[in-house]
Design a protein around this motif. Sequence first.
Motif, short mmCIF file in Angstrom:
data_model
loop_
_atom_site.label_atom_id
_atom_site.label_comp_id
_atom_site.label_asym_id
_atom_site.label_seq_id
_atom_site.Cartn_x
_atom_site.Cartn_y
_atom_site.Cartn_z
N VAL A 195 41.56 37.92 35.30
CA VAL A 195 41.56 37.51 36.71
C VAL A 195 41.40 36.00 36.84
CG1 VAL A 195 40.41 37.78 38.94
CG2 VAL A 195 40.53 39.72 37.36
N LEU A 196 42.22 35.42 37.70
CA LEU A 196 42.10 34.01 38.08
C LEU A 196 41.56 33.95 39.50
CD1 LEU A 196 42.58 30.93 37.93
CD2 LEU A 196 44.98 31.39 38.56
N ILE A 197 40.46 33.23 39.70
CA ILE A 197 39.86 33.08 41.02
C ILE A 197 40.12 31.68 41.54
CG2 ILE A 197 37.70 33.05 42.33
CD1 ILE A 197 36.60 35.13 40.38
N ILE A 198 40.82 31.60 42.67
CA ILE A 198 41.11 30.31 43.31
C ILE A 198 40.23 30.22 44.55
CG2 ILE A 198 42.90 28.81 44.23
CD1 ILE A 198 44.97 30.53 42.78
N GLU A 199 39.12 29.55 44.45
CA GLU A 199 38.13 29.50 45.52
C GLU A 199 37.30 28.23 45.38
OE1 GLU A 199 35.95 29.62 48.40
OE2 GLU A 199 36.93 31.59 48.32
N MET A 249 34.19 41.19 39.79
CA MET A 249 35.25 41.47 38.84
C MET A 249 34.69 41.92 37.49
SD MET A 249 38.07 41.07 40.47
CE MET A 249 37.08 41.75 41.81
N THR A 250 33.65 41.26 37.05
CA THR A 250 33.03 41.62 35.77
C THR A 250 32.44 43.02 35.83
OG1 THR A 250 32.50 39.29 35.32
CG2 THR A 250 31.29 40.94 34.07
N SER A 251 31.85 43.38 36.97
CA SER A 251 31.26 44.71 37.11
C SER A 251 32.32 45.81 37.04
CB SER A 251 30.49 44.81 38.43
OG SER A 251 31.38 44.86 39.54
N LEU A 252 33.57 45.47 37.36
CA LEU A 252 34.67 46.43 37.28
C LEU A 252 35.33 46.45 35.91
CD1 LEU A 252 36.39 45.82 40.75
CD2 LEU A 252 35.08 47.83 40.05
N GLY A 253 34.85 45.62 35.02
CA GLY A 253 35.41 45.58 33.67
C GLY A 253 36.49 44.55 33.47
N HIS A 254 36.77 43.73 34.49
CA HIS A 254 37.78 42.69 34.36
C HIS A 254 37.20 41.43 33.70
CE1 HIS A 254 40.22 45.23 36.83
NE2 HIS A 254 39.43 45.09 37.89
N ARG A 255 38.06 40.58 33.21
CA ARG A 255 37.63 39.33 32.59
C ARG A 255 38.11 38.16 33.44
NH1 ARG A 255 39.35 35.60 28.26
NH2 ARG A 255 41.42 36.55 28.30
N VAL A 256 37.19 37.35 33.92
CA VAL A 256 37.55 36.17 34.71
C VAL A 256 37.92 35.04 33.73
CG1 VAL A 256 36.77 34.47 36.39
CG2 VAL A 256 36.02 36.86 36.58
N ILE A 257 39.21 34.70 33.71
CA ILE A 257 39.67 33.71 32.73
C ILE A 257 39.49 32.29 33.23
CG2 ILE A 257 41.32 35.28 31.65
CD1 ILE A 257 43.50 33.94 33.32
N ALA A 258 39.42 32.10 34.56
CA ALA A 258 39.26 30.75 35.09
C ALA A 258 38.91 30.81 36.56
CB ALA A 258 40.54 29.93 34.90
N ARG A 259 38.24 29.75 37.03
CA ARG A 259 37.97 29.55 38.45
C ARG A 259 38.55 28.20 38.83
NH1 ARG A 259 31.51 30.97 38.74
NH2 ARG A 259 31.50 32.60 37.14
N ALA A 260 39.36 28.17 39.86
CA ALA A 260 40.01 26.94 40.29
C ALA A 260 39.60 26.60 41.71
CB ALA A 260 41.52 27.07 40.19
N ARG A 261 39.37 25.30 41.98
CA ARG A 261 38.97 24.85 43.32
C ARG A 261 40.12 24.19 44.07
NH1 ARG A 261 35.86 20.92 43.67
NH2 ARG A 261 34.66 21.58 45.54
#
Length: 285
Positions: free
Chosen positions: A151-155, A168-180
């Motif tokens: 998952v990529l989070i743009i926030e 996302m982590t609680s659902l088993g997904h992997r957050v690969i990056a957070r972008a601002r």
Amino acid sequence: MQSTSVSLGSDDGRLTCHLPHLRRFARAMTGNQRSGDTAVMATLNRISRCPGEVCGDGMDLKLALYRALLTTCGSLAGDHISTLGDPDPVDSRRDALLRLAPRTRQALLLSAIEGFTVEEGAAIIGVSPREFSAFSANGWLEIASQMATDVLIIEDEVFIARDLAAIMTSLGHRVIARARTHTEAIAALHREKPGLVLADVQLADGSNGIEAANEIMLSCPVPVIFITAFPERLLTGSRPEPAFLIAKPFSVDEVRAVVSQVLFLTPPAQRGHDDALAREPEPMH
């Protein structure tokens, strides 16, 4: 819908319009085409022999047909009716569905795919509306855990980004990056290809999250869920509009449900720029 309590035969014209949807549901329930069609034919034979059993209690005809199908599936082969036919080609969504407990699978399909309300679905499987809602919600959570992705989070708001990452982590997904910013989002895309994007509409540098998401989807077809405090700015009735949108402030359960449905209802072969923004939203209950 009008309630129907008269006797029916399997060749009754009132059944015809419901058969395509009934076959779709049966195939999804059993896991392959042959088994689903076998279940539908067995249901029609049962109706022909004992029409009063289907809608003699005054239940709406369509609901009664689905209830009769589920009863027939159970009498044919319990939870293993899918063994009646050769397995269909590998499909991660089908396999995820078949791993669900029977009632959970039924509730999820009746609400998300067939479009029944909570009350209608509850009547079909014979539980209370509250129980039906719980079955459906648990189904989405189980589906999410089986279809984990990057998952990529743009926030641009740090605390919101952190909350989304935790969900996302609680659902088993992997957050690969957070972008601002738009630039950071594109840079993250070049490093790793996400399977899902959560995008705010207004970013820290004043850029538009939709523009970033569009550029991402041009390079790497991927479903995008837009998150915004101003949904009315996007849902204007003019094209294109986001297919998937969460309004701020959001609840944890809402994000979990939408993410799970997006991953399930968007086949990999259909994920792309034209599809993600231009199509109508899938029905969700």
